[in-house]
Motif scaffolding. Structure first.
Motif, PDB file in Angstrom:
ATOM      1  N   GLU A  55       0.791  -1.105  -0.008  1.00 26.66           N
ATOM      2  CA  GLU A  55       0.134  -0.135  -0.048  1.00 26.66           C
ATOM      3  C   GLU A  55       0.999   1.304   0.071  1.00 26.66           C
ATOM      4  OE1 GLU A  55       0.026  -2.353   2.195  1.00 26.66           O
ATOM      5  OE2 GLU A  55      -2.431  -3.116   2.592  1.00 26.66           O
ATOM      6  N   LYS A  56       2.020   1.174   0.620  1.00 26.32           N
ATOM      7  CA  LYS A  56       2.819   2.336   0.770  1.00 26.32           C
ATOM      8  C   LYS A  56       3.491   2.403  -0.632  1.00 26.32           C
ATOM      9  CE  LYS A  56       6.059   4.395   3.771  1.00 26.32           C
ATOM     10  NZ  LYS A  56       6.836   4.364   5.076  1.00 26.32           N
ATOM     11  N   LEU A  57       3.739   1.491  -1.394  1.00 28.87           N
ATOM     12  CA  LEU A  57       4.546   1.582  -2.647  1.00 28.87           C
ATOM     13  C   LEU A  57       3.601   2.333  -3.710  1.00 28.87           C
ATOM     14  CD1 LEU A  57       6.483  -1.913  -2.534  1.00 28.87           C
ATOM     15  CD2 LEU A  57       7.372   0.297  -2.682  1.00 28.87           C
ATOM     16  N   LEU A  58       2.507   1.737  -3.601  1.00 25.09           N
ATOM     17  CA  LEU A  58       1.399   2.176  -4.863  1.00 25.09           C
ATOM     18  C   LEU A  58       0.941   3.579  -4.574  1.00 25.09           C
ATOM     19  CD1 LEU A  58      -0.077   1.052  -6.919  1.00 25.09           C
ATOM     20  CD2 LEU A  58      -2.040   0.676  -5.436  1.00 25.09           C
ATOM     21  N   ASN A  59       1.337   4.264  -5.721  1.00 27.28           N
ATOM     22  CA  ASN A  59       0.783   5.858  -5.989  1.00 27.28           C
ATOM     23  C   ASN A  59      -0.155   5.969  -6.363  1.00 27.28           C
ATOM     24  OD1 ASN A  59       1.069   8.580  -6.255  1.00 27.28           O
ATOM     25  ND2 ASN A  59       2.337   8.660  -7.514  1.00 27.28           N
ATOM     26  N   LYS A  60      -1.365   6.159  -5.645  1.00 26.82           N
ATOM     27  CA  LYS A  60      -2.923   6.039  -5.816  1.00 26.82           C
ATOM     28  C   LYS A  60      -3.079   7.714  -6.522  1.00 26.82           C
ATOM     29  CE  LYS A  60      -4.677   2.564  -3.603  1.00 26.82           C
ATOM     30  NZ  LYS A  60      -5.848   1.954  -2.753  1.00 26.82           N
ATOM     31  N   ALA A  61      -2.142   8.697  -5.971  1.00 28.88           N
ATOM     32  CA  ALA A  61      -2.499  10.048  -6.124  1.00 28.88           C
ATOM     33  C   ALA A  61      -1.855  10.501  -7.360  1.00 28.88           C
ATOM     34  CB  ALA A  61      -1.766  10.929  -4.977  1.00 28.88           C
ATOM     35  N   LEU A  82       1.216  -5.421  -7.598  1.00 27.35           N
ATOM     36  CA  LEU A  82       2.509  -5.573  -7.889  1.00 27.35           C
ATOM     37  C   LEU A  82       2.397  -5.470  -9.233  1.00 27.35           C
ATOM     38  CD1 LEU A  82       3.805  -7.932  -5.065  1.00 27.35           C
ATOM     39  CD2 LEU A  82       4.249  -5.644  -5.470  1.00 27.35           C
ATOM     40  N   ALA A  83       1.426  -6.392  -9.920  1.00 27.97           N
ATOM     41  CA  ALA A  83       1.363  -6.372 -11.388  1.00 27.97           C
ATOM     42  C   ALA A  83       1.087  -5.336 -12.123  1.00 27.97           C
ATOM     43  CB  ALA A  83       0.194  -7.593 -11.791  1.00 27.97           C
ATOM     44  N   LEU A  84       0.422  -4.519 -11.511  1.00 28.71           N
ATOM     45  CA  LEU A  84       0.167  -3.084 -12.239  1.00 28.71           C
ATOM     46  C   LEU A  84       1.520  -2.171 -12.123  1.00 28.71           C
ATOM     47  CD1 LEU A  84      -3.376  -1.909 -10.734  1.00 28.71           C
ATOM     48  CD2 LEU A  84      -2.735  -2.346 -13.124  1.00 28.71           C
ATOM     49  N   MET A  85       2.058  -2.326 -10.812  1.00 27.35           N
ATOM     50  CA  MET A  85       3.508  -1.557 -10.855  1.00 27.35           C
ATOM     51  C   MET A  85       4.481  -2.143 -11.593  1.00 27.35           C
ATOM     52  SD  MET A  85       3.686  -0.848  -6.912  1.00 27.35           S
ATOM     53  CE  MET A  85       2.990  -1.864  -5.628  1.00 27.35           C
ATOM     54  N   ALA A  87       3.951  -3.281 -14.795  1.00 29.34           N
ATOM     55  CA  ALA A  87       3.342  -2.751 -16.077  1.00 29.34           C
ATOM     56  C   ALA A  87       3.281  -1.457 -16.240  1.00 29.34           C
ATOM     57  CB  ALA A  87       1.952  -3.383 -16.281  1.00 29.34           C
ATOM     58  N   TYR A  88       3.216  -0.631 -15.156  1.00 33.22           N
ATOM     59  CA  TYR A  88       3.325   0.894 -15.189  1.00 33.22           C
ATOM     60  C   TYR A  88       4.241   1.499 -14.067  1.00 33.22           C
ATOM     61  CZ  TYR A  88      -1.190  -0.249 -17.606  1.00 33.22           C
ATOM     62  OH  TYR A  88      -1.981  -0.631 -18.366  1.00 33.22           O
ATOM     63  N   PRO A  89       5.511   1.299 -14.119  1.00 28.34           N
ATOM     64  CA  PRO A  89       6.334   1.618 -12.979  1.00 28.34           C
ATOM     65  C   PRO A  89       5.964   3.091 -12.609  1.00 28.34           C
ATOM     66  CG  PRO A  89       7.536   0.919 -15.244  1.00 28.34           C
ATOM     67  CD  PRO A  89       6.220   0.975 -15.259  1.00 28.34           C
ATOM     68  N   SER A  90       5.437   3.989 -13.265  1.00 30.10           N
ATOM     69  CA  SER A  90       5.030   5.193 -12.693  1.00 30.10           C
ATOM     70  C   SER A  90       4.060   5.071 -11.697  1.00 30.10           C
ATOM     71  CB  SER A  90       4.356   6.017 -13.908  1.00 30.10           C
ATOM     72  OG  SER A  90       5.471   6.405 -14.915  1.00 30.10           O
ATOM     73  N   LEU A  91       3.441   4.013 -11.182  1.00 33.14           N
ATOM     74  CA  LEU A  91       2.627   3.735 -10.205  1.00 33.14           C
ATOM     75  C   LEU A  91       3.319   3.606  -8.951  1.00 33.14           C
ATOM     76  CD1 LEU A  91      -0.054   1.374 -11.773  1.00 33.14           C
ATOM     77  CD2 LEU A  91      -0.320   3.852 -11.068  1.00 33.14           C
ATOM     78  N   ILE A  92       4.611   3.365  -8.873  1.00 29.68           N
ATOM     79  CA  ILE A  92       5.544   3.176  -7.711  1.00 29.68           C
ATOM     80  C   ILE A  92       5.848   4.806  -7.051  1.00 29.68           C
ATOM     81  CG2 ILE A  92       7.459   2.349  -6.936  1.00 29.68           C
ATOM     82  CD1 ILE A  92       7.641   0.595  -9.253  1.00 29.68           C
ATOM     83  N   LYS A  93       5.589   4.651  -5.892  1.00 27.75           N
ATOM     84  CA  LYS A  93       5.928   6.123  -5.231  1.00 27.75           C
ATOM     85  C   LYS A  93       7.238   6.386  -5.229  1.00 27.75           C
ATOM     86  CE  LYS A  93       2.152   6.570  -2.025  1.00 27.75           C
ATOM     87  NZ  LYS A  93       1.910   6.268  -0.550  1.00 27.75           N
ATOM     88  N   ARG A  94       7.773   7.416  -5.416  1.00 32.32           N
ATOM     89  CA  ARG A  94       9.290   7.756  -5.478  1.00 32.32           C
ATOM     90  C   ARG A  94       9.730   8.827  -4.465  1.00 32.32           C
ATOM     91  NH1 ARG A  94       6.211   8.179 -10.359  1.00 32.32           N
ATOM     92  NH2 ARG A  94       6.153  10.210 -10.363  1.00 32.32           N
ATOM     93  N   PRO A  95      10.796   8.655  -4.338  1.00 31.11           N
ATOM     94  CA  PRO A  95      11.970   7.570  -4.519  1.00 31.11           C
ATOM     95  C   PRO A  95      11.702   6.341  -3.878  1.00 31.11           C
ATOM     96  CG  PRO A  95      13.039   9.311  -3.345  1.00 31.11           C
ATOM     97  CD  PRO A  95      11.498   9.794  -3.523  1.00 31.11           C
ATOM     98  N   VAL A  96      12.340   5.284  -4.156  1.00 29.25           N
ATOM     99  CA  VAL A  96      12.703   4.467  -3.372  1.00 29.25           C
ATOM    100  C   VAL A  96      14.033   4.194  -3.069  1.00 29.25           C
ATOM    101  CG1 VAL A  96      12.254   1.741  -2.993  1.00 29.25           C
ATOM    102  CG2 VAL A  96      10.623   2.902  -4.159  1.00 29.25           C
ATOM    103  N   LEU A  97      14.503   4.162  -1.624  1.00 23.20           N
ATOM    104  CA  LEU A  97      15.862   4.336  -1.401  1.00 23.20           C
ATOM    105  C   LEU A  97      16.027   2.868  -0.658  1.00 23.20           C
ATOM    106  CD1 LEU A  97      18.518   6.075  -1.074  1.00 23.20           C
ATOM    107  CD2 LEU A  97      17.751   6.247   1.498  1.00 23.20           C
ATOM    108  N   ASP A  98      17.209   2.177  -1.223  1.00 20.52           N
ATOM    109  CA  ASP A  98      17.499   0.705  -0.906  1.00 20.52           C
ATOM    110  C   ASP A  98      18.881   0.900  -0.335  1.00 20.52           C
ATOM    111  OD1 ASP A  98      18.254  -1.748  -0.330  1.00 20.52           O
ATOM    112  OD2 ASP A  98      17.441  -2.828  -2.396  1.00 20.52           O
ATOM    113  N   ARG A  99      18.771   0.768   1.109  1.00 16.96           N
ATOM    114  CA  ARG A  99      20.224   0.968   1.861  1.00 16.96           C
ATOM    115  C   ARG A  99      20.559  -0.425   2.302  1.00 16.96           C
ATOM    116  NH1 ARG A  99      20.696   4.195   6.940  1.00 16.96           N
ATOM    117  NH2 ARG A  99      22.331   3.069   7.716  1.00 16.96           N
ATOM    118  N   GLU A 100      21.003  -1.230   1.548  1.00 14.00           N
ATOM    119  CA  GLU A 100      21.376  -2.722   1.825  1.00 14.00           C
ATOM    120  C   GLU A 100      20.250  -3.347   2.292  1.00 14.00           C
ATOM    121  OE1 GLU A 100      25.017  -2.538   4.310  1.00 14.00           O
ATOM    122  OE2 GLU A 100      26.234  -2.501   2.585  1.00 14.00           O
TER     123      GLU A 100
END
Length: 119
Positions: A55-61, A82-85, A87-100
């Motif tokens: 829910e936090k990843l999906l950008n509904k706004a 997840l399938a929508l994200m 198919a449409y990467p713009s649906l993922i909230k930004r940024p996603v920071l991966d620190r290990e």
């Protein structure tokens, strides 16, 4: 030894630019993954979802979500989101920071300051 940091998003996004500018201003080395150009896989999204919740990843706004047909937006569960994200990467909230493996979604200077030792 420094942590491996990857920031995921879309280069043209204003929030992405702010986050990358903050990282650079604080001498935080990172690699950038543009999932509009490089894509994103289901395995990575599932790992993020386990870490922070889908829910936090999906950008509904955003515009991309609003433009989806109602049939795509109704009764969304994790696998559908997840399938929508993918198919449409713009649906993922930004940024996603991966620190290990530690995932942070969105950009707030005070949150980033808490993640990194800031001089």
């Amino acid at each position: 030894m420094s942590a491996t940091i990857t920031i995921y998003g879309i280069k043209s996004c204003d929030t992405m630019r702010k986050a990358m500018k903050w990282l650079e201003a604080h001498s935080v080395a990172y690699s950038f993954h543009d999932y509009k150009k490089q894509g994103i896989d289901t395995v990575t999204l599932k790992q993020w979802a386990q870490n922070v919740g889908w829910e936090k990843l999906l950008n509904k706004a955003g515009t991309t979500f609003r433009k989806l047909p109602d049939s795509e937006k109704e009764n969304i569960d994790e696998s559908r989101a997840l399938a929508l994200m993918v198919a449409y990467p713009s649906l993922i909230k930004r940024p996603v920071l991966d620190r290990e493996g530690e995932i942070t979604v969105g950009f707030k200077p005070e949150v980033y300051a808490g993640l990194f030792v800031v001089n």
